[in-house]
Design an enzyme around this catalytic site. Structure first.
Site, PDB file in Angstrom:
ATOM      1  NE  ARG A   1       4.703  -1.791   4.504  1.00 16.61           N
ATOM      2  CZ  ARG A   1       5.561  -1.117   4.319  1.00 16.61           C
ATOM      3  NH1 ARG A   1       6.495  -1.539   3.524  1.00 16.61           N
ATOM      4  NH2 ARG A   1       5.944   0.102   5.023  1.00 16.61           N
TER       5      ARG A   1
ATOM      6  CG  ASP B   1      11.445   5.605  -2.095  1.00 14.60           C
ATOM      7  OD1 ASP B   1      12.363   6.357  -1.089  1.00 14.60           O
ATOM      8  OD2 ASP B   1      10.967   4.769  -1.791  1.00 14.60           O
TER       9      ASP B   1
ATOM     10  CE  LYS C   1      13.355  -1.029  -2.932  1.00 19.99           C
ATOM     11  NZ  LYS C   1      14.040  -0.722  -1.564  1.00 19.99           N
ATOM     12  CB  SER C   2       6.565  -0.994  -0.097  1.00 23.44           C
ATOM     13  OG  SER C   2       7.461   0.220   0.074  1.00 23.44           O
TER      14      SER C   2
ATOM     15  NE  ARG D   1      18.131   7.393  -3.065  1.00 21.41           N
ATOM     16  CZ  ARG D   1      17.414   6.814  -2.610  1.00 21.41           C
ATOM     17  NH1 ARG D   1      16.143   7.015  -2.196  1.00 21.41           N
ATOM     18  NH2 ARG D   1      17.525   5.517  -3.012  1.00 21.41           N
TER      19      ARG D   1
ATOM     20  CD  GLN E   1      12.124   2.541   5.871  1.00 14.21           C
ATOM     21  OE1 GLN E   1      13.185   2.855   6.666  1.00 14.21           O
ATOM     22  NE2 GLN E   1      12.552   2.440   4.571  1.00 14.21           N
TER      23      GLN E   1
ATOM     24  CB  SER F   1       9.769   7.251   8.734  1.00 12.70           C
ATOM     25  OG  SER F   1      10.009   5.833   8.873  1.00 12.70           O
TER      26      SER F   1
HETATM   27  C1  S3P Z   1       9.529   2.533   2.678  1.00  9.25           C
HETATM   28  C2  S3P Z   1       9.123   3.508   3.262  1.00  9.25           C
HETATM   29  C3  S3P Z   1      10.212   4.782   2.927  1.00  9.25           C
HETATM   30  C4  S3P Z   1      10.927   4.642   1.492  1.00  9.25           C
HETATM   31  C5  S3P Z   1      11.611   3.370   1.621  1.00  9.25           C
HETATM   32  C6  S3P Z   1      10.397   2.362   1.564  1.00  9.25           C
HETATM   33  C7  S3P Z   1       8.750   1.447   3.250  1.00  9.25           C
HETATM   34  O1  S3P Z   1      10.736   5.491   3.687  1.00  9.25           O
HETATM   35  O2  S3P Z   1      11.871   5.730   1.252  1.00  9.25           O
HETATM   36  O3  S3P Z   1      11.973   3.311   0.068  1.00  9.25           O
HETATM   37  O4  S3P Z   1       8.510   0.138   2.392  1.00  9.25           O
HETATM   38  O5  S3P Z   1       7.905   1.533   4.257  1.00  9.25           O
HETATM   39  P1  S3P Z   1      10.252   5.980   5.073  1.00  9.25           P
HETATM   40  O6  S3P Z   1      10.537   5.283   6.154  1.00  9.25           O
HETATM   41  O7  S3P Z   1      11.286   7.239   5.167  1.00  9.25           O
HETATM   42  O8  S3P Z   1       8.800   6.511   4.968  1.00  9.25           O
END
Ligand code: S3P
Length: 425
Positions: free
Chosen positions: A28, A312, A23-24, A343, A167, A165
């Site tokens: 991207r 996750d 997914k990540s 969670r 993100q 993070s």
């Molecule tokens: C992700 C980063 C993670 C993860 C999320 C996907 C990403 O979050 O929990 O499911 O693709 O960058 P964080 O921003 O807390 O690292």
């Protein structure tokens, strides 16, 4: 609201190369292609709600997208203002990374999401982006979606993030690429590093040094991507746990990404006693290979380090903890509170319904291994809670309500679960 019933499993040998694509990486691929000149080619893109929403947004922003059902090609024409409201659905990754990408684009953009995403904190990206000149706003002074963005010139920055993070890091790296000077981003603990790897592979200049990432602004467009998205280790992990809690069972997962910032949960499962091997088979942007898990009795474990590397997987890991001998403890995981659901609460409440003793902390919980009992539990609209408790059903039978959310990340989950046991929907 749909529900599913899983029956307890006999020993099984699970083998698949069809775990959902990462997914990540898929998010991207779609977003970074917008910054490239020429045609990006993406094989095995995750066709799940979250990532298809990102792809749709990239189309609204003006990219030409072609999909022959197997390969997706994206040709960017720059980022264009649009009359569409950009709907990220359930995806925090989508919304936060688009904030970074659009902060420097010419025009006005509106990002929104579903009822869950509209409750999740966005200040972690809007605040640092505003501090470098971005014009972002939203409810609660820019913390809650819908968010509006008016593209602006961004100043170079040295940002020290209070949270680990990926993100936040990725949003800031995307902003840095179009800022007016060399930028640095420092995180308290290393988070997943796909953005750094992929952008470097596309020709951007980034230096990674421990917890510090230095980013140079783009002098020319990126080179297009040519990638086959590997299987998602977070999705693969559900089937690793399935075999880890079912005596005399094995799981062989092929074509899965082996990035160390993503397979920490497998390492914890090993520490608990599972027999796991990792066999690399190829490398492109990321190391890819086969993970093989053989059942062995599990014992309790304390998880308090490298939390960002397994955040996750903690719901599924908690099912393994419930089936282990002794007490397990998760600490330093307050980020769990702001995922697709809280969670900490949703795992603890559901485990209690299954007869498992727990203790809740502000930043984690304890699980006392015991006998999982069949129950009717709810997903709270969270895909990973739904899948974790369906996997728990292999032990004792389980009914999980509100399972539509599984489509956000793992559309063929039930097909694969059917290889382990009987499932009714
Ligand atoms: C992700 C980063 C993670 C993860 C999320 C996907 C990403 O979050 O929990 O499911 O693709 O960058 P964080 O921003 O807390 O690292």
């Amino acid at each position: 609201m749909m529900s599913a019933k899983v029956y307890s499993a006999q020993p099984f040998e699970f083998k698949s190369d069809a775990i959902a694509p990462d997914k990540s990486i898929s998010h991207r691929c779609a977003m970074f292609a917008v910054l490239a000149e020429g045609e990006s080619r993406i094989e095995n893109f995750l066709r799940a709600e979250d990532t298809l929403n990102t792809l749709k947004i990239v189309g609204h922003l003006g990219a030409e997208i072609n999909d022959d059902g197997s390969v997706i090609t994206i040709r960017s024409t720059g980022i264009h203002e649009t009359s569409e409201i950009l709907d990220c659905g359930n995806s925090g990754t989508g919304m936060r990374l688009f904030c970074g990408l659009l902060s420097s684009a010419e025009g006005h953009f509106v990002l929104t999401g579903d009822e869950y995403l509209k409750r999740r904190p966005m200040k972690r990206v809007t605040q640092p982006l505003r501090s470098i000149g971005a014009k972002l706003d939203g409810r609660n002074n820019g913390d809650l979606a819908p968010l509006s963005i008016r593209g602006a010139s961004l100043k170079a920055f040295d940002y020290v993030s209070p949270i680990a993070s990926a993100q936040v890091k990725s949003a800031m790296i995307l902003a840095a690429l179009r800022s007016d000077g060399v930028c640095t981003f420092k995180e308290p603990e290393r988070s997943r590093d796909h953005t750094e790897r992929m952008l470097s592979g596309m020709g951007a200049t980034l230096h990674m040094d421990g917890l510090l990432t230095r980013v140079w602004p783009l002098e020319k467009p990126l080179e297009p991507l040519n990638i086959r998205v590997p299987a998602d280790p977070s999705s693969a992990f559900f089937f690793a746990v399935a075999a880890a809690i079912t005596p005399n069972s094995t799981a062989v997962i092929e074509g899965v990404m082996l990035n160390p910032t993503r397979i920490e949960a497998f390492k914890v499962l090993e520490k608990m006693g599972a027999d796991i091997t990792y066999t690399p088979t190829s490398e492109r942007y990321e190391l890819i290979g086969t993970i093989t898990l053989k059942y062995a009795p599990l014992k309790g474990v304390v998880v308090e380090e490298n939390i960002a590397w397994l955040i996750d997987e903690l719901p599924a890991l908690s099912i393994a903890m419930a089936c282990a001998e002794g007490k397990s403890i998760i600490k330093n995981a307050e980020e769990l509170r702001v995922k697709e659901s809280d969670r900490i609460k949703t795992v603890v409440d559901n485990l209690n319904l299954c007869g498992i003793e727990t203790e809740e902390y502000p930043d984690g919980y304890a699980v006392v291994g015991g006998e999982l009992k069949s129950a009717v539990v709810n997903s709270f609209g969270d895909h990973r809670i739904a899948m974790s408790f369906l996997i728990a059903g292999l032990k004792c039978g389980m009914e999980v309500e509100d399972i539509e959310c599984i489509n956000t990340s793992f559309p063929n989950f039930f097909e694969l679960l059917g290889m382990c046991t009987k499932v009714e929907r």
